[in-house]
Design an enzyme around this catalytic site. Structure first.
Site, PDB file in Angstrom:
ATOM      1  N   ARG A   1      51.396  23.760  20.846  1.00 39.72           N
ATOM      2  CA  ARG A   1      51.610  25.577  20.400  1.00 39.72           C
ATOM      3  C   ARG A   1      51.432  26.634  22.205  1.00 39.72           C
ATOM      4  O   ARG A   1      49.962  25.680  22.337  1.00 39.72           O
ATOM      5  CB  ARG A   1      50.563  25.645  19.431  1.00 39.72           C
TER       6      ARG A   1
ATOM      7  N   ARG B   1      32.028   4.065  -3.257  1.00 41.26           N
ATOM      8  CA  ARG B   1      31.686   5.287  -2.922  1.00 41.26           C
ATOM      9  C   ARG B   1      32.281   5.045  -1.293  1.00 41.26           C
ATOM     10  O   ARG B   1      32.633   4.950  -0.147  1.00 41.26           O
ATOM     11  CB  ARG B   1      30.001   5.311  -3.116  1.00 41.26           C
TER      12      ARG B   1
ATOM     13  N   GLU C   1      32.182  11.077  -7.593  1.00 41.34           N
ATOM     14  CA  GLU C   1      31.671   9.648  -7.207  1.00 41.34           C
ATOM     15  C   GLU C   1      30.270   9.830  -6.047  1.00 41.34           C
ATOM     16  O   GLU C   1      29.802   8.811  -6.302  1.00 41.34           O
ATOM     17  CB  GLU C   1      31.959   8.912  -6.214  1.00 41.34           C
TER      18      GLU C   1
HETATM   19  N1  CAA Z   1      23.729  -0.728  -9.348  1.00 35.48           N
HETATM   20  C1  CAA Z   1      22.529  -1.683 -10.442  1.00 35.48           C
HETATM   21  N2  CAA Z   1      21.871  -0.707 -11.480  1.00 35.48           N
HETATM   22  C2  CAA Z   1      21.752   0.048 -10.667  1.00 35.48           C
HETATM   23  C3  CAA Z   1      21.680   0.907  -9.892  1.00 35.48           C
HETATM   24  C4  CAA Z   1      22.851  -0.068  -8.656  1.00 35.48           C
HETATM   25  N3  CAA Z   1      22.970   0.950  -7.817  1.00 35.48           N
HETATM   26  N4  CAA Z   1      21.180   2.012  -9.397  1.00 35.48           N
HETATM   27  C5  CAA Z   1      20.366   2.044 -10.881  1.00 35.48           C
HETATM   28  N5  CAA Z   1      20.982   1.109 -11.056  1.00 35.48           N
HETATM   29  C6  CAA Z   1      19.821   1.102 -12.320  1.00 35.48           C
HETATM   30  C7  CAA Z   1      18.625   0.956 -12.113  1.00 35.48           C
HETATM   31  O1  CAA Z   1      17.584  -0.023 -11.216  1.00 35.48           O
HETATM   32  C8  CAA Z   1      17.546   1.380 -13.420  1.00 35.48           C
HETATM   33  O2  CAA Z   1      17.394   0.194 -14.151  1.00 35.48           O
HETATM   34  P1  CAA Z   1      16.575  -0.597 -14.463  1.00 35.48           P
HETATM   35  O3  CAA Z   1      14.971   0.566 -15.350  1.00 35.48           O
HETATM   36  O4  CAA Z   1      15.767  -1.616 -15.105  1.00 35.48           O
HETATM   37  O5  CAA Z   1      15.516  -0.679 -12.876  1.00 35.48           O
HETATM   38  C9  CAA Z   1      18.819   2.170 -14.001  1.00 35.48           C
HETATM   39  O6  CAA Z   1      19.706   1.772 -13.746  1.00 35.48           O
HETATM   40  C10 CAA Z   1      18.982   3.663 -14.324  1.00 35.48           C
HETATM   41  O7  CAA Z   1      18.444   3.892 -12.972  1.00 35.48           O
HETATM   42  P2  CAA Z   1      17.672   5.184 -11.942  1.00 35.48           P
HETATM   43  O8  CAA Z   1      16.217   5.087 -13.082  1.00 35.48           O
HETATM   44  O9  CAA Z   1      17.904   4.866 -11.286  1.00 35.48           O
HETATM   45  O10 CAA Z   1      18.498   6.000 -12.984  1.00 35.48           O
HETATM   46  P3  CAA Z   1      18.308   7.560 -12.606  1.00 35.48           P
HETATM   47  O11 CAA Z   1      18.553   7.590 -14.040  1.00 35.48           O
HETATM   48  O12 CAA Z   1      17.198   8.545 -12.029  1.00 35.48           O
HETATM   49  O13 CAA Z   1      19.984   8.144 -12.243  1.00 35.48           O
HETATM   50  C11 CAA Z   1      21.456   8.787 -10.131  1.00 35.48           C
HETATM   51  C12 CAA Z   1      20.022   7.334 -10.842  1.00 35.48           C
HETATM   52  C13 CAA Z   1      21.115   7.805  -8.608  1.00 35.48           C
HETATM   53  C14 CAA Z   1      20.958   9.974  -9.944  1.00 35.48           C
HETATM   54  C15 CAA Z   1      22.318   8.422 -10.859  1.00 35.48           C
HETATM   55  O14 CAA Z   1      22.174   8.855 -12.596  1.00 35.48           O
HETATM   56  C16 CAA Z   1      23.561   8.641 -10.587  1.00 35.48           C
HETATM   57  O15 CAA Z   1      24.190   8.232  -9.339  1.00 35.48           O
HETATM   58  N6  CAA Z   1      24.051  10.051 -10.959  1.00 35.48           N
HETATM   59  C17 CAA Z   1      25.738  10.513 -10.125  1.00 35.48           C
HETATM   60  C18 CAA Z   1      26.776  10.300 -10.857  1.00 35.48           C
HETATM   61  C19 CAA Z   1      28.126   9.770 -10.377  1.00 35.48           C
HETATM   62  O16 CAA Z   1      27.504   9.335  -9.117  1.00 35.48           O
HETATM   63  N7  CAA Z   1      29.088   9.866 -11.123  1.00 35.48           N
HETATM   64  C20 CAA Z   1      30.437   9.608 -10.916  1.00 35.48           C
HETATM   65  C21 CAA Z   1      31.056  10.382 -11.828  1.00 35.48           C
HETATM   66  S1  CAA Z   1      32.946   9.368 -11.285  1.00 35.48           S
HETATM   67  C22 CAA Z   1      33.376  10.075 -10.489  1.00 35.48           C
HETATM   68  O17 CAA Z   1      33.906  11.062 -10.169  1.00 35.48           O
HETATM   69  C23 CAA Z   1      34.979   8.845 -10.172  1.00 35.48           C
HETATM   70  C24 CAA Z   1      36.415  10.165  -9.768  1.00 35.48           C
HETATM   71  O18 CAA Z   1      36.249   9.966 -10.642  1.00 35.48           O
HETATM   72  C25 CAA Z   1      36.930  10.453  -8.392  1.00 35.48           C
END
Ligand code: CAA
Length: 376
Positions: A262, A237, A357
């Site tokens: 322009r 990000r 992302e």
């Molecule tokens: N680093 C490490 N661990 C993390 C973390 C981080 N930044 N964020 C969350 N976790 C861990 C949490 O601690 C948790 O673990 P524990 O239960 O052991 O504590 C686990 O992950 C689950 O976390 P959440 O309960 O917060 O998960 P959630 O289901 O509520 O989801 C969310 C959180 C932020 C909404 C996440 O789903 C998200 O980021 N969604 C967006 C997805 C995304 O960004 N997709 C991008 C696709 S790739 C792309 O776009 C690339 C491209 O092509 C250009």
């Protein structure tokens, strides 16, 4: 900017002007990706900027990488994103992989000979990434992958794929991560998306049909894959923020140039205060975004990474890029709405940056959760 960053961006600018920019209009129309452009970036030593030298990286800081991405994005945001996603995959392997995996997968990626892709999203699991359904069933000597991934950047041109799949029950804890190489039996590239912008960067579906992956391709521990993906995205990000700043800066530069050339009402349109104020606001917002990106990168470099600030930097810079590119089209007027000038392409490219992302709504979720945690 320090001396190294200045030198790096100056030499990179020449490469971008000579080898990238001349193709962008034509390739945007035809949807062509040129592997030689990416390999050329490798020859410039920028395809593994923050990776250790041991694995072919440049061993530079994340801040240095932000400067690199911003510079490339002034000429092509799509190639900058190809690079940032490939580097995100390298970072994940470097952080969570074992020595054998690092030795095997990193050198071709850091040299730019190969490209990495990040496979998290599925058709029903975009923002709610932890609800993904693709399965990895344990079998003798490895895992069998079944399911599909959607909207995968560099699908088809990448060779090393970071893939998340379910080895356990529902939710984040049931997700594991694997390294899958193109050409593996049962791995295939599906539909190529027709997109509003970012057309030089291929985006496709990926299909896994009884795709056998040996045990040694499991990354880290079973059940930890979601965390690896999230931690990769924290850095990713910041990269997207840097790219958005480059795109916005270029749109501003083009606007100033055009408005000084322009003429309307017997004078350069730059003279009109309405446009001056617009460009002053554009410049202020671009600088504010860049400072946020640099601060988020600095914290990473200081091993004090902050997901909240990474999300803020992505949110701010990509919203600014959308606004600035839209204003650039406005400053160009009728000409800006045509492909005679690149600003309409910049505006189309900016849109997806508010989406990939993690949508900017998801960035707000991450920020708000951090606020609550800090308060408690
Ligand atoms: N680093 C490490 N661990 C993390 C973390 C981080 N930044 N964020 C969350 N976790 C861990 C949490 O601690 C948790 O673990 P524990 O239960 O052991 O504590 C686990 O992950 C689950 O976390 P959440 O309960 O917060 O998960 P959630 O289901 O509520 O989801 C969310 C959180 C932020 C909404 C996440 O789903 C998200 O980021 N969604 C967006 C997805 C995304 O960004 N997709 C991008 C696709 S790739 C792309 O776009 C690339 C491209 O092509 C250009």
């Amino acid at each position: 900017m320090n001396e190294l960053q200045l030198e790096l961006t100056n030499s990179l600018r020449k490469y971008c002007q000579d080898k990238i920019e001349p193709f962008m209009e034509e390739d945007d129309a035809s949807g062509k990706f040129r592997p030689e452009i990416f390999k050329g970036l490798g020859e410039y030593g920028v395809t593994g900027v923050p990776l250790p030298e041991e694995f072919g990286g440049a061993n530079l800081s994340y801040t240095d990488f932000a400067y690199v991405l911003r510079e490339i994005a002034k000429y092509s945001a799509p190639y900058a994103v190809t690079l940032s996603v490939s580097t995100m995959v390298q970072n994940i392997i470097n952080e969570f992989g074992n020595q054998d995996q690092k030795e095997k997968y990193l050198p071709p990626l850091t040299s730019g000979q190969e490209i990495g892709a990040f496979c998290l999203s599925e058709s029903h699991a975009g923002s709610d990434a932890a609800s993904l359904k693709m399965t990895a069933k344990k079998t003798q000597g490895g895992y069998i992958l079944n399911g599909s991934k959607m909207w995968i950047t560099s699908a088809g041109v990448a060779s090393t794929y970071f893939v998340t799949a379910r080895t356990g029950g529902e939710g984040a804890k049931g997700i594991s991560a694997f390294i899958v190489q193109a050409g593996t039996k049962g791995f295939s590239i599906g539909k190529k998306e027709k997109k509003m912008g970012f057309r030089t960067s291929p985006t496709c579906e990926i299909l896994f049909e009884n795709c056998f992956i040996p045990e040694e391709n499991l990354l880290g521990q079973e059940g930890e894959g979601f965390k690896y993906a999230m931690s990769g995205l924290d850095r990713g990000r910041i990269s997207i923020g840097a790219i958005a700043c480059g795109l916005a800066q270029r749109s501003l530069d083009e606007s100033v140039k055009y408005s000084l050339e322009r003429k309307q009402f017997q004078q350069e349109i730059f003279n009109f205060q309405g446009l001056q104020f617009m460009m002053a606001d554009m410049a202020t917002e671009v600088s504010a975004s860049w400072l946020m990106v640099l601060e988020a990168a600095r914290l990473f470099d200081a091993k004090n990474s902050d997901s909240k600030l990474a999300s803020m930097a992505k949110l701010k810079s990509t919203d600014v890029a959308m606004k600035v590119t839209t204003d650039a089209v406005q400053i160009f007027g009728g000409a800006g709405y045509t492909s005679e000038y690149p600003v309409e392409r910049y505006m189309r490219d900016a849109k997806v940056m508010q989406i990939f992302e993690g949508t900017n709504q998801i960035q707000r979720v991450v920020i708000a959760r951090a606020l609550k945690k800090e308060h408690q």
